[in-house]
Design a protein around this motif. Structure first.
Motif, PDB file in Angstrom:
ATOM      1  N   PHE A  45      -2.925  -2.945   0.665  1.00 52.24           N
ATOM      2  CA  PHE A  45      -3.858  -2.106   1.401  1.00 52.24           C
ATOM      3  C   PHE A  45      -3.244  -1.716   2.742  1.00 52.24           C
ATOM      4  CE2 PHE A  45      -6.296  -4.685  -1.443  1.00 52.24           C
ATOM      5  CZ  PHE A  45      -7.318  -3.850  -1.903  1.00 52.24           C
ATOM      6  N   PRO A  46      -3.567  -0.539   3.240  1.00 54.17           N
ATOM      7  CA  PRO A  46      -3.090  -0.163   4.579  1.00 54.17           C
ATOM      8  C   PRO A  46      -3.815  -0.963   5.642  1.00 54.17           C
ATOM      9  CG  PRO A  46      -4.603   1.506   3.736  1.00 54.17           C
ATOM     10  CD  PRO A  46      -4.374   0.538   2.617  1.00 54.17           C
ATOM     11  N   GLY A  47      -3.068  -1.389   6.670  1.00 55.97           N
ATOM     12  CA  GLY A  47      -3.707  -2.105   7.771  1.00 55.97           C
ATOM     13  C   GLY A  47      -4.533  -1.157   8.621  1.00 55.97           C
ATOM     14  N   TRP A  48      -5.509  -1.705   9.352  1.00 55.72           N
ATOM     15  CA  TRP A  48      -6.375  -0.852  10.161  1.00 55.72           C
ATOM     16  C   TRP A  48      -5.873  -0.708  11.581  1.00 55.72           C
ATOM     17  CZ3 TRP A  48      -7.987  -4.853   7.067  1.00 55.72           C
ATOM     18  CH2 TRP A  48      -8.150  -6.111   7.646  1.00 55.72           C
ATOM     19  N   LYS A  49      -4.944  -1.578  12.004  1.00 58.16           N
ATOM     20  CA  LYS A  49      -4.275  -1.457  13.311  1.00 58.16           C
ATOM     21  C   LYS A  49      -5.275  -1.207  14.446  1.00 58.16           C
ATOM     22  CE  LYS A  49      -0.250  -1.117  13.580  1.00 58.16           C
ATOM     23  NZ  LYS A  49       0.806  -2.115  13.820  1.00 58.16           N
TER      24      LYS A  49
END
Length: 434
Positions: free
Chosen positions: A383-387
């Motif tokens: 999953f892409p990180g939310w940063k």
């Protein structure tokens, strides 16, 4: 005369006023869904604000729960985390093994931090077994012997928990009720117990704790029955350790010596299965105890992953949903608390283990054999990180969309609703979902 047998359609008692079945009184149970250190203390502290009785059902001072209230950090090992709630009673059940010097040292230490009146709010089951200093000595000697013979040890806390449960199982253990009875008889039983271990150990010193302990001791079985059926109380049960450390269902032999799954709440307190209500599992947003490498080191540093009891660093890795689903199979979670989501805030991408493969093929179960478990390959979803910093979030809509997607995936994969999401140390940092 013909004997007539009446069959009751349910165990639930009839109301004398209406003739209708009454719902059984229930208790709420909080359990770890991984290898421990998931943040159960924080969840118990949150729920304890509305509880009348908070209970420990198994384990000993090998467990460690940290609770932060009003900026003060309390460490609990034998005392239930709910002891902070001055309006509730805390109970140490018969399934717990108690090191008496450790119990009073812990209480006194937390009293200096602001925990007032804890002795008046604590009940100790008279059926609870006692951990002696020589149990701790034996624990350390056994670990040394394993290391010498096998080149590895189990990694116990050396708090004497395993040897104490061994004494209990061999029917030579000593209980709180023995200590408060005839002390000459207790001393004789103690000498026989020491003789069983066939060595010289420190002299008997627990007699000095007897009178301080006496006002706290009750028959735990009758107390719990009255709490359920007398003037019904809200009961919260706090499990120590976690599902993957359970003596029967965990990663044996690298486990603890008690049943830290839902059955331990019944045997450790005398609560019938009928009176178990909600069972809340607690899981970190990642996994500790397994995982190595750069990501593991980052999680370890950001999450302050050091054992409350031992001070040892925890190994960290991606969230393993195979073990969380396995924990759900055993415990029947009605909801899950997902803690430490904020630790993932800085990552560019996040992986989640969704299946195990052995020899290239998916296996439909969590292996019982550790040699097999070491050979499995983990299949991940990425999953892409939310940063984004989530530590200030206090409701669902405060979380970034990518964090919400991560949470929903976990929820759907396990098949259990996530009721709380933790984004910090204090109770205020628990986002309630429904």
């Amino acid at each position: 005369m013909k004997l007539q047998i009446w069959h009751c359609p349910s165990w639930r008692p009839l109301s004398l006023e209406t003739g209708r079945l009454k719902p059984p009184p229930s208790s709420t149970v909080v359990l770890g869904a991984q290898w421990g250190d998931e943040g159960k203390g924080k969840v118990v502290d949150l729920l304890a604000t509305d509880a009348d009785v908070v209970c420990r059902c198994q384990g000993g001072n090998n467990a460690g729960h940290t609770v932060v209230v009003d900026g003060k950090e309390y460490d609990f090992h034998l005392l239930p985390s709910g002891i902070i709630n001055s309006k509730s009673i805390s109970l140490i059940g018969n399934g717990v093994v108690i090191h008496l010097p450790g119990l009073f040292e812990e209480g006194d230490k937390n009293e200096k931090k602001g925990l007032k009146g804890w002795e008046k709010r604590l009940i100790v089951s008279d059926r609870a077994h006692i951990v002696f200093d020589f149990h701790q000595v034996v624990d350390g000697l056994q670990e040394t012997e394993r290391q010498a013979q096998e080149g590895k040890n189990i990694g116990t806390t050396k708090k004497g928990i395993g040897p104490a449960y061994s004494s209990k199982a061999s029917r030579t253990g000593l209980r709180v009720c023995d200590l408060l009875g005839d002390f000459k008889d207790f001393s004789m039983k103690f000498k026989n117990l020491v003789h069983q271990f066939q060595s010289m150990y420190p002299a008997l010193t627990v007699d000095e704790y007897a009178e301080r302990l006496r006002p706290m001791v009750r028959d735990g079985v009758y107390y719990m029955y009255e709490a359920l059926h007398g003037s019904p109380k809200k009961i919260l049960v706090e499990g120590a350790n976690a599902a993957l450390l359970d003596i029967d269902f965990g990663t044996y032999p690298f486990v603890t010596s008690s049943n830290c799954t839902v059955g331990g709440a019944c045997t450790g307190l005398g609560i019938p299965p009928l009176n178990i209500g909600d069972v809340f599992g607690v899981s970190k947003a990642y996994t500790t105890r397994v995982g190595i490498g750069a990501v593991g080191e980052l999680l370890q540093t950001r999450g302050h992953e050091v054992g409350v009891t031992t001070g040892r660093k925890r190994r960290c890795g991606w969230l393993d949903l195979v073990i969380v689903r396995y924990a759900h199979m055993i415990n029947g979670f009605t909801a899950i608390a997902l803690t430490k989501l904020d630790i993932l805030d800085v990552l560019d991408e996040i992986k989640v283990g969704v299946a195990y493969k052995l020899n290239g093929k998916r296996i439909p179960h969590f292996p019982a054999n550790m040699d097999v478990l070491h050979k499995v390959e983990v299949e991940y979803e990425t999953f892409p990180g939310w940063k984004t910093d989530t530590s200030a979030a206090r409701k669902w809509n405060d979380l970034p969309a990518k964090a919400q997607n991560y949470i929903r995936f976990i929820e759907n994969h396990i098949g259990v609703p996530i009721k709380w999401v933790g984004v910090g140390k204090s109770r205020e940092c628990m986002i309630q979902m429904f």
